[in-house]
Design an enzyme around this catalytic site. Structure first.
Site, PDB file in Angstrom:
ATOM      1  N   SER A  20      -7.743  -1.989  12.173  1.00  0.00           N
ATOM      2  CA  SER A  20      -8.593  -0.803  12.231  1.00  0.00           C
ATOM      3  C   SER A  20      -9.426  -0.843  13.493  1.00  0.00           C
ATOM      4  O   SER A  20      -9.708  -1.917  14.044  1.00  0.00           O
ATOM      5  CB  SER A  20      -9.530  -0.791  11.020  1.00  0.00           C
ATOM      6  OG  SER A  20     -10.570   0.154  11.187  1.00  0.00           O
ATOM      7  N   GLY A  25      -4.978  -1.883   1.666  1.00  0.00           N
ATOM      8  CA  GLY A  25      -6.343  -2.226   2.064  1.00  0.00           C
ATOM      9  C   GLY A  25      -7.336  -1.526   1.181  1.00  0.00           C
ATOM     10  O   GLY A  25      -7.021  -0.496   0.577  1.00  0.00           O
ATOM     11  N   TYR A  43     -16.000  -5.214   5.700  1.00  0.00           N
ATOM     12  CA  TYR A  43     -14.820  -4.478   6.146  1.00  0.00           C
ATOM     13  C   TYR A  43     -14.520  -4.775   7.614  1.00  0.00           C
ATOM     14  O   TYR A  43     -13.380  -5.083   7.988  1.00  0.00           O
ATOM     15  CB  TYR A  43     -15.025  -2.982   5.931  1.00  0.00           C
ATOM     16  CG  TYR A  43     -13.780  -2.175   6.219  1.00  0.00           C
ATOM     17  CD1 TYR A  43     -12.792  -2.039   5.261  1.00  0.00           C
ATOM     18  CD2 TYR A  43     -13.588  -1.588   7.464  1.00  0.00           C
ATOM     19  CE1 TYR A  43     -11.636  -1.324   5.525  1.00  0.00           C
ATOM     20  CE2 TYR A  43     -12.433  -0.872   7.739  1.00  0.00           C
ATOM     21  CZ  TYR A  43     -11.465  -0.740   6.770  1.00  0.00           C
ATOM     22  OH  TYR A  43     -10.320  -0.045   7.037  1.00  0.00           O
ATOM     23  N   SER A  51      -0.066   5.426  -1.344  1.00  0.00           N
ATOM     24  CA  SER A  51      -0.930   6.492  -0.810  1.00  0.00           C
ATOM     25  C   SER A  51      -1.156   6.334   0.685  1.00  0.00           C
ATOM     26  O   SER A  51      -0.841   5.302   1.282  1.00  0.00           O
ATOM     27  CB  SER A  51      -2.283   6.477  -1.529  1.00  0.00           C
ATOM     28  OG  SER A  51      -2.955   5.255  -1.274  1.00  0.00           O
ATOM     29  N   GLY A  52      -1.711   7.362   1.285  1.00  0.00           N
ATOM     30  CA  GLY A  52      -2.176   7.316   2.674  1.00  0.00           C
ATOM     31  C   GLY A  52      -1.107   6.894   3.674  1.00  0.00           C
ATOM     32  O   GLY A  52       0.029   7.374   3.642  1.00  0.00           O
ATOM     33  N   ILE A  53      -1.489   6.006   4.575  1.00  0.00           N
ATOM     34  CA  ILE A  53      -0.589   5.574   5.648  1.00  0.00           C
ATOM     35  C   ILE A  53       0.629   4.846   5.086  1.00  0.00           C
ATOM     36  O   ILE A  53       1.741   4.981   5.601  1.00  0.00           O
ATOM     37  CB  ILE A  53      -1.360   4.684   6.655  1.00  0.00           C
ATOM     38  CG1 ILE A  53      -2.443   5.515   7.355  1.00  0.00           C
ATOM     39  CG2 ILE A  53      -0.403   4.077   7.684  1.00  0.00           C
ATOM     40  CD1 ILE A  53      -3.446   4.685   8.158  1.00  0.00           C
ATOM     41  N   ASP A  85       2.440  -2.033  -4.411  1.00  0.00           N
ATOM     42  CA  ASP A  85       1.131  -1.400  -4.586  1.00  0.00           C
ATOM     43  C   ASP A  85       0.557  -1.834  -5.940  1.00  0.00           C
ATOM     44  O   ASP A  85       1.279  -2.355  -6.796  1.00  0.00           O
ATOM     45  CB  ASP A  85       1.246   0.136  -4.527  1.00  0.00           C
ATOM     46  CG  ASP A  85      -0.032   0.799  -4.015  1.00  0.00           C
ATOM     47  OD1 ASP A  85      -0.003   1.354  -2.898  1.00  0.00           O
ATOM     48  OD2 ASP A  85      -1.064   0.729  -4.705  1.00  0.00           O
ATOM     49  N   GLY A 106       0.825  -1.204   0.000  1.00  0.00           N
ATOM     50  CA  GLY A 106       0.000   0.000   0.000  1.00  0.00           C
ATOM     51  C   GLY A 106       0.856   1.249   0.000  1.00  0.00           C
ATOM     52  O   GLY A 106       0.469   2.294   0.544  1.00  0.00           O
ATOM     53  N   ASP A 137      -1.310  -7.068  -7.264  1.00  0.00           N
ATOM     54  CA  ASP A 137      -2.710  -7.017  -6.825  1.00  0.00           C
ATOM     55  C   ASP A 137      -2.837  -7.980  -5.659  1.00  0.00           C
ATOM     56  O   ASP A 137      -2.825  -9.205  -5.834  1.00  0.00           O
ATOM     57  CB  ASP A 137      -3.626  -7.435  -7.976  1.00  0.00           C
ATOM     58  CG  ASP A 137      -5.091  -7.522  -7.534  1.00  0.00           C
ATOM     59  OD1 ASP A 137      -5.367  -7.372  -6.318  1.00  0.00           O
ATOM     60  OD2 ASP A 137      -5.947  -7.753  -8.406  1.00  0.00           O
TER      61      ASP A 137
END
Lengths: 260, 260
Positions: free
Chosen positions: B115, B75, B158, B14-16, B35, B11, B49
């Site tokens: 999460s 995620g 989720y 992006s993001g975290i 990624d 991942g 993927d």
């Protein structure tokens, strides 16, 4: 990570407190140590009895302003009388923390050393709530008698002191949000410190069974880095959390309970 | 803290994940990014993927040996189909991790991004156990139909993906103990990343109510330091633990539940 910061560390003379002093200094922090026993582990030292309200109040008056954090590590083992266990491990910690917050810097972090012994707090909610109604100014000895803690087997007073600490920390997750002062717990499993022998003596078969599952008891060096992390700016989105650093024991307990 | 180490980060684009790459490099580590989308955030990059078994197997064959850790951050949000959510967030993560462990260095650390959505796993034990019987080689779509996840409201797939991740991590607290390879979860609360909008859309009123209690959503900068800590030698006595870095939301949930 903590370079240039100043931290107050209680229980500085031995065990996890001593190692925390050493590590924080290595990280470039200035350490103010507090203990019953004089120690050269810290840059400055203040002697105090953290089960005694007058001693705590004197300490708070003497401590300098502007510290970037407080590590509440001082604690007594379950071999001590229930009253002393609750006074030092919870009520005294609570009194010191509430009194020192106004002297801490904005953005300061408070790290409370709880224990795997407090992990079962959800099963002891009623007693924890009763314990919460008492403070160091109240009749702690009377509370212990009323709860039957004086003669409780298996170190119940110790477990309760750590359960109350975890819950109190959680309750205060947002208390000082306006100043970005955060408070969290670290809950180690059995650690090879001067009080490990006292634990095993009190906890008996239960502790021996737990030990079988662990490769080794923890060392202060396993826990101090977690305290240092909890005090740092890297941990500022933790609020009222409990970091279970125990070699897998809390996961073991949960897995057994839920039969995974 | 992580100077000279090599870490694999999924991942990474992006993001975290992106912030974790940046921070690990700042700490002196070499970062291998993974990624779906190409990115320059890492020192080396592999496209994969993580919901596709063939893509994971190719990735594992290509990744170099000897990394000091794996951060499973990739995620997908609850707006995606249940099958994709479970495949990427849990079954693919599981497959990648089990396949890469033999190539990791002894003493490596695995950090799984779970999460706050997984915090309720003790209330979903039966469904989590059923989910555990499935793998990425099985009929995940059929499992989703059987569990009614396709049409479940509120992003149940989720939540289940994160519950399963927390439990699986706990179950594997001692799996690689002979090589001192540890695995832990980090559970952030709502974080302001590209998928936050998707969350709020799916979770609806519940998420809005939660948000009221928080001063702000988290930022990747609040979470990446916790991932970096979990990957470091400072966290080696954590095993199968779940670090709840959520601005106090899990404490809020527990306090409400127990009426503290």
């Amino acid at each position: 990570m903590n370079n240039g910061k100043t931290f107050i560390v209680t229980g500085a003379a031995s065990g996890i407190g001593a190692e925390t002093c050493r590590l924080l200094k290595e990280q470039g922090a200035t350490v103010i140590g507090v203990d019953r026993d004089p120690t050269g582990n810290a840059d400055r030292f203040f002697e105090a009895d953290l089960g005694d309200p007058a001693s705590i109040d004197t300490l708070v008056a003497e401590l300098p302003e502007g510290a970037d954090g407080l590590a509440n590590i001082a604690g007594v083992p379950p071999t001590r009388a229930a009253e002393a266990v609750l006074k030092v491990n919870f009520y005294g910690l609570q009194r010191l923390t509430l009194a020192i917050v106004p002297k801490l810097a904005d953005g300061a972090s408070i790290a409370n050393l709880a224990s795997l012994a407090g992990f079962g707090w959800p099963n002891a909610v009623d007693q924890v709530k009763r314990a919460m109604k008492v403070s160091l100014d109240d009749d702690v000895a009377g509370f212990c008698r009323a709860e039957g803690l004086d003669n409780a087997e298996g170190g119940r007073s110790y477990f309760l002191s750590k359960e109350a600490l975890i819950v109190w920390t959680m309750q205060n997750r947002w208390t000082w949000r306006d100043r970005n002062i955060t408070m969290n717990c670290i809950s180690p499993g059995p650690v090879d410190t001067p009080i490990l022998g006292d634990f095993l003596q009190t906890l008996g078969e239960r502790a021996k069974e737990d030990r079988k599952h662990m490769d080794r008891p923890g060392r202060p060096q396993d826990v101090a880095p977690v305290v240092a992390f909890a005090l740092s700016e890297h941990a500022k989105w933790f609020r009222g959390a409990n970091l279970t650093v125990d070699g897998g024991m809390s996961g073991h307990i949960l897995s057994n309970f839920h039969q995974f």
